[in-house]
Structures are given as C-alpha cells and as structure tokens.
Scaffold this active site. Structure first.
Site, mmCIF file in Angstrom:
data_model
loop_
_atom_site.group_PDB
_atom_site.id
_atom_site.type_symbol
_atom_site.label_atom_id
_atom_site.label_comp_id
_atom_site.label_asym_id
_atom_site.label_seq_id
_atom_site.Cartn_x
_atom_site.Cartn_y
_atom_site.Cartn_z
ATOM 1 N N THR A 8 0.839 -1.205 0.000
ATOM 2 C CA THR A 8 0.000 0.000 0.000
ATOM 3 C C THR A 8 0.865 1.243 0.000
ATOM 4 O O THR A 8 2.019 1.202 0.421
ATOM 5 C CB THR A 8 -0.925 0.040 1.248
ATOM 6 N N ASP A 68 -8.318 -2.942 -0.740
ATOM 7 C CA ASP A 68 -8.949 -1.950 -1.589
ATOM 8 C C ASP A 68 -10.253 -1.545 -0.924
ATOM 9 O O ASP A 68 -10.970 -2.393 -0.384
ATOM 10 C CB ASP A 68 -9.200 -2.488 -3.003
ATOM 11 N N ALA A 69 -10.520 -0.244 -0.946
ATOM 12 C CA ALA A 69 -11.719 0.256 -0.281
ATOM 13 C C ALA A 69 -12.379 1.314 -1.143
ATOM 14 O O ALA A 69 -11.754 1.857 -2.063
ATOM 15 C CB ALA A 69 -11.344 0.841 1.079
ATOM 16 N N GLY A 144 -9.095 10.846 3.115
ATOM 17 C CA GLY A 144 -10.067 10.666 2.036
ATOM 18 C C GLY A 144 -11.437 11.235 2.349
ATOM 19 O O GLY A 144 -11.578 12.406 2.744
ATOM 20 N N HIS A 171 -15.621 0.023 8.049
ATOM 21 C CA HIS A 171 -15.442 -1.053 7.078
ATOM 22 C C HIS A 171 -14.091 -1.746 7.270
ATOM 23 O O HIS A 171 -13.995 -2.959 7.345
ATOM 24 C CB HIS A 171 -15.555 -0.449 5.672
HETATM 25 P P1 ITT Z 1 -3.578 1.881 -1.713
HETATM 26 O O1 ITT Z 1 -2.150 2.256 -1.977
HETATM 27 O O2 ITT Z 1 -3.715 0.887 -0.613
HETATM 28 O O3 ITT Z 1 -4.345 1.505 -2.958
HETATM 29 P P2 ITT Z 1 -5.394 4.175 -1.744
HETATM 30 O O4 ITT Z 1 -5.426 5.408 -0.912
HETATM 31 O O5 ITT Z 1 -5.272 4.295 -3.216
HETATM 32 O O6 ITT Z 1 -4.256 3.229 -1.126
HETATM 33 P P3 ITT Z 1 -7.882 2.668 -2.145
HETATM 34 O O7 ITT Z 1 -7.625 2.569 -3.598
HETATM 35 O O8 ITT Z 1 -8.214 1.424 -1.404
HETATM 36 O O9 ITT Z 1 -6.682 3.357 -1.365
HETATM 37 O O10 ITT Z 1 -9.057 3.677 -1.783
HETATM 38 C C1 ITT Z 1 -9.656 4.504 -2.683
HETATM 39 C C2 ITT Z 1 -10.020 5.823 -2.070
HETATM 40 O O11 ITT Z 1 -11.195 5.669 -1.292
HETATM 41 C C3 ITT Z 1 -8.990 6.440 -1.160
HETATM 42 O O12 ITT Z 1 -8.045 7.173 -1.875
HETATM 43 C C4 ITT Z 1 -9.845 7.328 -0.266
HETATM 44 O O13 ITT Z 1 -10.086 8.558 -0.896
HETATM 45 C C5 ITT Z 1 -11.154 6.540 -0.184
HETATM 46 N N1 ITT Z 1 -11.172 5.743 1.040
HETATM 47 C C6 ITT Z 1 -10.876 4.425 1.195
HETATM 48 N N2 ITT Z 1 -10.982 4.055 2.480
HETATM 49 C C7 ITT Z 1 -11.339 5.149 3.154
HETATM 50 C C8 ITT Z 1 -11.572 5.436 4.511
HETATM 51 O O14 ITT Z 1 -11.452 4.531 5.460
HETATM 52 N N3 ITT Z 1 -11.917 6.676 4.844
HETATM 53 C C9 ITT Z 1 -12.039 7.641 3.914
HETATM 54 N N4 ITT Z 1 -11.823 7.470 2.622
HETATM 55 C C10 ITT Z 1 -11.467 6.238 2.234
#
Ligand code: ITT
Length: 188
Positions: A8, A68-69, A144, A171
C-alpha cells in the site's frame, strides 16, 4: 515478531490495521511495500484485490496483505465505489458535496476488502460500514472521504473520530478484525 508485508501507499490504512492487529494480541508487524499494488479498473473491490494478489504471488511475495476500499453512494448506484481513488483525487470532498446538492437520499456505505497471501494461499476478508453523506466537511482526523461520512447511529463524521473509534465502526475495522481472527487461528 512475525513480519507481514502490506502492499500500500496509504499510511492511514497501515495505522488502522496495525491497531486492530495489536488489539487482537497478535505479534505481527506490518511492513509496507510501496508500488507493489498493481491496480486494474474493475467493477468490484474483490476483483481488484484478487488481481493484485496474483501479481504479488508472481513476484514471489509469500506473506502479504493488500486492501482496496471505496465509498458507495446509493443515489448514484454505488458511484464512486471502485473508482474512489480517482474520484477523490479529481473532485475531492467538495466535489462530492456538490454532486449531492439537493439530493434527499444521502445514504452511502464504505466497503473494504483485504486480500491475504499466506503460504501461497489466497484469502479475502470484507467489511461494510453503513451511513450517510454529511452536508458539510467536518473533522481533521482520518483521510479521504472521512470528513463527509457519518456512520449509522452517530452524528459525527469519521473525520471527527480518532483512529480507535473509527476502527470500532468502520469497514476496515471489520475486515481487519476478520483478518486478525484468521491469523490467530493460523498461528496458534
Ligand atoms: P492503496 O495504496 O492501498 O491503494 P489508496 O489510498 O489508493 O491506497 P484505495 O484505492 O483502497 O486506497 O481507496 C480509494 C479511495 O477511497 C482512497 O483514496 C480514499 O479517498 C477513499 N477511502 C478508502 N478508504 C477510506 C476510509 O477509510 N476513509 C475515507 N476514505 C477512504
């Protein structure tokens, strides 16, 4: 102490999942490996995570997690969902609030899918947090979309909650507790 790689680039995720592992009494240290999460565009988080796991296995990484979220807004049929990273980067929280302007149904949910490779096997753990989109940006914690998401039954946004409280409701807290439970059985 067992070292588990975490592919990540997001330090908040590391903090949140580390806290869950610690709470669960596991002697596991997450070691971030950056630039190793190869993401595809797909309709589901499960597909994105499974693809990333396959790539990591090809590289010979044996003990690793990837997550992934995304934020799924019901009125927009789940948008931005798997495209959350891109949408956040492009329009941010202000943009989401603008899109939601005048819309009554503000219900939404966050979903997290954690993928694990252990001894060459793949496992997925998921967690969902239901809630709604706030009317304004609130709070300085988290990352985020946290400052615009109000979890069900609460009035504060995730952005107004410290990590331990967010973890109880979120989540990622849910998916990470499932991961911790699995690892506990694996190591005992
Ligand atoms: P990775 O390097 O792990 O991919 P990422 O920040 O790109 O980190 P994701 O693709 O999983 O993470 O998440 C997509 C977006 O969704 C992330 O950039 C945030 O803007 C939002 N997001 C995910 N989880 C969140 C959380 O717990 N709280 C707030 N926003 C979240």
């Amino acid at each position: 102490m067992f070292e588990l790689f975490f592919a990540t680039g997001n330090k908040h995720k590391i903090l949140e999942i580390n806290e869950i592992l610690k709470e669960s009494g596991l002697d596991i240290k997450l070691v971030p490996i950056r630039g190793n999460k190869i993401e595809i565009q797909a309709e589901t988080l499960e597909e994105i995570v499974s693809y990333a796991l396959k790539q990591l296995k090809k590289k010979g990484v044996n003990y690793v997690i990837v997550e992934d979220a995304g934020l799924f807004i019901n009125y927009f049929k789940g948008f931005p969902g798997p495209y959350s990273h891109y949408v956040y980067k492009k329009i941010g929280n202000k943009g989401i609030l603008k899109l939601m302007d005048g819309i009554k149904d503000r219900s939404a949910y966050f979903k997290s899918v954690i993928g694990l490779i252990i001894n060459g096997n793949f496992k997925l753990f998921s967690g969902v947090a239901k809630g709604k989109i706030a009317n304004e940006i609130r709070g300085r914690y988290g990352f985020g979309f946290d400052p615009i998401f109000i979890p069900e039954g609460y009035s504060k946004t995730f952005g107004e909650l410290q990590v331990s409280m967010k973890n109880r409701l979120s989540h990622r807290g849910k998916s990470a507790r499932k991961l911790a439970e699995y690892l506990r059985h694996f190591f005992v």
